[in-house]
Design a protein around this motif. Structure first.
Motif, short mmCIF file in Angstrom:
data_model
loop_
_atom_site.label_atom_id
_atom_site.label_comp_id
_atom_site.label_asym_id
_atom_site.label_seq_id
_atom_site.Cartn_x
_atom_site.Cartn_y
_atom_site.Cartn_z
N ARG A 158 0.75 -0.92 -0.10
CA ARG A 158 0.11 -0.13 -0.14
C ARG A 158 0.99 1.27 0.07
NH1 ARG A 158 -4.19 -0.73 4.87
NH2 ARG A 158 -2.17 -0.36 5.96
N ALA A 159 0.09 2.65 -0.78
CA ALA A 159 1.34 3.37 -0.85
C ALA A 159 1.46 3.62 0.47
CB ALA A 159 0.50 4.34 -1.71
N GLU A 160 -0.21 4.04 0.86
CA GLU A 160 0.25 5.38 2.02
C GLU A 160 0.49 4.25 3.95
OE1 GLU A 160 -4.02 2.22 1.98
OE2 GLU A 160 -2.35 3.11 0.52
N ASP A 161 1.08 3.09 3.21
CA ASP A 161 2.44 2.68 4.36
C ASP A 161 3.64 3.47 3.73
OD1 ASP A 161 0.42 1.06 5.34
OD2 ASP A 161 0.48 -0.48 4.42
N GLY A 162 4.26 3.65 2.90
CA GLY A 162 5.09 3.88 2.47
C GLY A 162 6.05 3.64 1.64
N TYR A 163 5.07 2.19 0.73
CA TYR A 163 6.13 1.73 -0.87
C TYR A 163 5.59 2.17 -1.44
CZ TYR A 163 7.39 -1.06 3.16
OH TYR A 163 7.50 -1.74 5.13
N ALA A 164 4.81 3.44 -2.33
CA ALA A 164 4.74 3.26 -3.51
C ALA A 164 5.11 3.16 -4.54
CB ALA A 164 4.14 4.23 -3.27
N PHE A 165 6.71 3.23 -4.09
CA PHE A 165 8.18 3.21 -5.75
C PHE A 165 7.65 1.38 -5.54
CE2 PHE A 165 11.97 2.00 -6.71
CZ PHE A 165 12.23 2.01 -7.47
N TRP A 166 7.91 0.50 -4.23
CA TRP A 166 7.63 -0.88 -4.77
C TRP A 166 6.82 -1.44 -5.76
CZ3 TRP A 166 12.59 -1.77 -4.49
CH2 TRP A 166 13.17 -1.56 -3.78
#
Length: 296
Positions: A158-166
């Motif tokens: 999830r992008a909101e968890d800080g994993y948007a790039f991945w």
């Protein structure tokens, strides 16, 4: 990691995000054992890495990308590379190569990150202590401060968890999903504006593999942002000067924004586009010119 279009794309994204940190393949293991795919040495990991910046900083990191469903033995194999580097880091006379010297000088032991698009089976304890973290799609061995393995299941991140790039780095199921993941990355306000602009320009200039929907969405985003900025500026100037021509000022600013977009993405057509006065006609002409220049 076998060479496929999906893995070539992952390599290109990593080179865009952190290419100047790549370590030479002097750190590759014997061909009879296994090959290390991507090896990076980070003092401070790139901001693109989001939640993984603290985990990846001040160490050497191996990256493995798997577009096929990952089985448990693949994770065990990935950990072999990390274990080998950890051994080389403390082994006396591990080699005089610069890469080995950097390995010994890192503040923290090496880490391996497996970027998987899906899992074939439950990954729990595929290697010792591996288990799910609080964020969906993230697995980790215990105490990564002292080395180990991180597994990213891109379909669940999830992008909101800080994993948007991945999430975007993974293999999307459809072109629409790829575009959606890209937009989530471009909406990440923890990234500097300059970073997002560089990514959009790299996509429009075909420096990064992409789908047609990704490039289309980036074009519309650039056009919208520049037009909104130009029109808003024109309206503000019109109000500040107390003139009734605020709308006309806005159209002039909108025209300037379209020409600025063309200058960035279709400079060879700029002289011709400057001769178009009507805003709507100019908008269509700029869009056509960018399509032609970018090969869409």
């Amino acid at each position: 990691m076998s060479s496929t279009p999906h893995e070539d794309r992952f390599t290109a994204l990593m080179q865009f995000a952190a290419g100047n940190c790549e370590v030479s393949q002097e750190l590759s293991m014997s061909r009879k054992v296994r090959k290390l795919d991507l090896v990076y040495h980070f003092h401070e990991a790139p901001l693109w890495f989001g939640a993984l910046v603290p985990t990846c900083s001040e160490r050497i990191v191996i990256f493995e990308h798997e577009s096929s469903p990952v089985a448990r033995h693949v994770l065990a194999s990935a950990l072999v590379g990390q274990t080998w580097l950890a051994w080389k880091r403390i082994q006396p006379r591990a080699g005089r190569a610069e890469a080995f010297q950097r390995l010994r000088e890192t503040a923290r032991p090496p880490l391996v990150i497996v970027v998987a698009d899906s899992l074939r089976e439950d990954a729990a304890h595929a290697v010792p202590t591996l288990g799910p973290m609080d964020a969906p799609g993230v697995w980790s061995t215990a105490d990564c401060e002292h080395g180990g393995l991180v597994l990213l299941e891109t379909s669940a991140l999830r992008a909101e968890d800080g994993y948007a790039f991945w999430s975007w780095a993974g293999r999307a199921r459809t072109p629409e999903q790829a575009s959606e993941r890209l937009q989530r990355l471009l909406d990440d306000r923890t990234l500097p504006t300059l970073f997002r602009e560089q990514l959009m320009e790299a996509l429009m200039d075909n420096q990064i593999p992409h789908t047609d929907t990704e490039k289309e969405s980036v074009y519309h985003r650039l056009r919208r942002e520049l037009l909104e900025e130009g029109l808003q500026k024109g309206r503000q100037e019109g109000r500040q000067e107390g003139r009734k021509e605020g709308r006309q000022e806005g159209r002039q600013e909108g025209r300037a924004a379209l020409l600025a977009l063309a200058a960035r993405l279709a400079p060879n057509r700029l002289a011709q586009l400057r001769g178009i006065e009507d805003l709507e006609a100019l908008e269509h002409a700029v869009e056509a010119a960018i399509r032609e220049s970018s090969g869409r």
